[in-house]
Design an enzyme around this catalytic site. Sequence first.
Site, PDB file in Angstrom:
ATOM      1  N   ASN A  26       0.854  -1.302   0.056  1.00  0.00           N
ATOM      2  CA  ASN A  26       0.106   0.016   0.059  1.00  0.00           C
ATOM      3  C   ASN A  26       0.562   1.279  -0.114  1.00  0.00           C
ATOM      4  O   ASN A  26       2.083   1.066   0.025  1.00  0.00           O
ATOM      5  CB  ASN A  26      -1.102   0.085   1.044  1.00  0.00           C
ATOM      6  CG  ASN A  26      -0.196  -0.050   2.397  1.00  0.00           C
ATOM      7  OD1 ASN A  26       1.000   0.304   2.635  1.00  0.00           O
ATOM      8  ND2 ASN A  26      -1.026  -0.500   3.523  1.00  0.00           N
ATOM      9  N   ASP A 215      -9.053  -9.609  -0.201  1.00  0.00           N
ATOM     10  CA  ASP A 215      -8.571  -8.713   0.357  1.00  0.00           C
ATOM     11  C   ASP A 215      -8.164  -7.259   0.177  1.00  0.00           C
ATOM     12  O   ASP A 215      -8.271  -6.374   0.784  1.00  0.00           O
ATOM     13  CB  ASP A 215      -6.872  -9.185   0.867  1.00  0.00           C
ATOM     14  CG  ASP A 215      -5.965  -8.418   1.621  1.00  0.00           C
ATOM     15  OD1 ASP A 215      -6.248  -8.417   2.765  1.00  0.00           O
ATOM     16  OD2 ASP A 215      -5.173  -7.425   1.216  1.00  0.00           O
TER      17      ASP A 215
END
Length: 342
Positions: A26, A215
């Site tokens: 991320n 996810d």
Amino acid sequence: MSEPGAAGPCPAAIQVSRIMRPDDANIAGNVHGGTILKMIEEAGAIISTRHCNSQAGEPCVAALARVERTDFLSPMCIGEVANVSAEITYTSRHSVEVQVNVMSENILTGAKKVTNKATLWYVPLSLKNVNKVLEVPPIQYARKEQEDEGKKRYEEQKLDRLETKQRNGDVILPVINPEPHTVGYSQSSLIHLVGPSDCTLLGFVHGGVTMKLMDEVAGIVAARHCKTNIVTASVDAINFHEKIKKGCVITVSGRMTFTSNKSMEIEVFVDADPFVDEPRERYRAVSAFFTYVSLSKEGKPLPVPQLLTETEDEKRRFEEGKGRYLQTKAKRQAQMQQSAQQ
């Protein structure tokens, strides 16, 4: 080759390693939980497929049927190497249990730490007929207790899979102008066309591909809810109810079900629309609960905004999530006490 039906030695463990790159993580540099789940499944598929083809008979591919609860013990970062090791710990007549451990390695300092431990169940499907489940070559156990314990785990997961499939009728409907911190405010969906690169030799989706998409959706739900950096903390049992074939359009949907002071539980399910050469209607293929935590820029846990439940169904799901949370918390405390006494 061993004689058909004869128990062979337990296959040697395998290890898959890969350096974590920016597209695995991320914006804060933490590797996506889905990336790790995908690597875990790849290692499990390799060792179980290899074992199921170790004796004379029809060639087959091992298909993922279930992943037991998986805890993310420590975040992994860009530049670290993920070392994923897998070994077979139990076989029934038609399924294989694989234990997988993930260790992160800082190749600059040599520091290593365990980040994940997972248990996966596979079934061997014939290359000639995708709907035919083949028999699994048995393995030899060092002790009778190992076989007995494995059989107990097998029976428990079989029962749980059946119960989960029976309660999989929910759908997520859009909410107009939802208020912040409500279920409707953060709920999210992702639509994906299943292509050849997503699939096994049999033409159905790799379990790891599906888990990675799940996810991603769960992460979007968590980020929308708290507006901070989030990471996967754990995943409850992931049940693969039915195969998803190449050419299907899948809808991955997620919604917040429960929040504690520092964690969020998100329910995620995958529905498949078999558009190509299939008259069948949409069906539920996969379901699971993901738990996320909110982190500061320094990587410290942050308080999570409390979920505002509005309908009776949302309140019911919140209480069910609270029960799972308290059960997991009690189990973790018991394990810590047991470790302290040893």
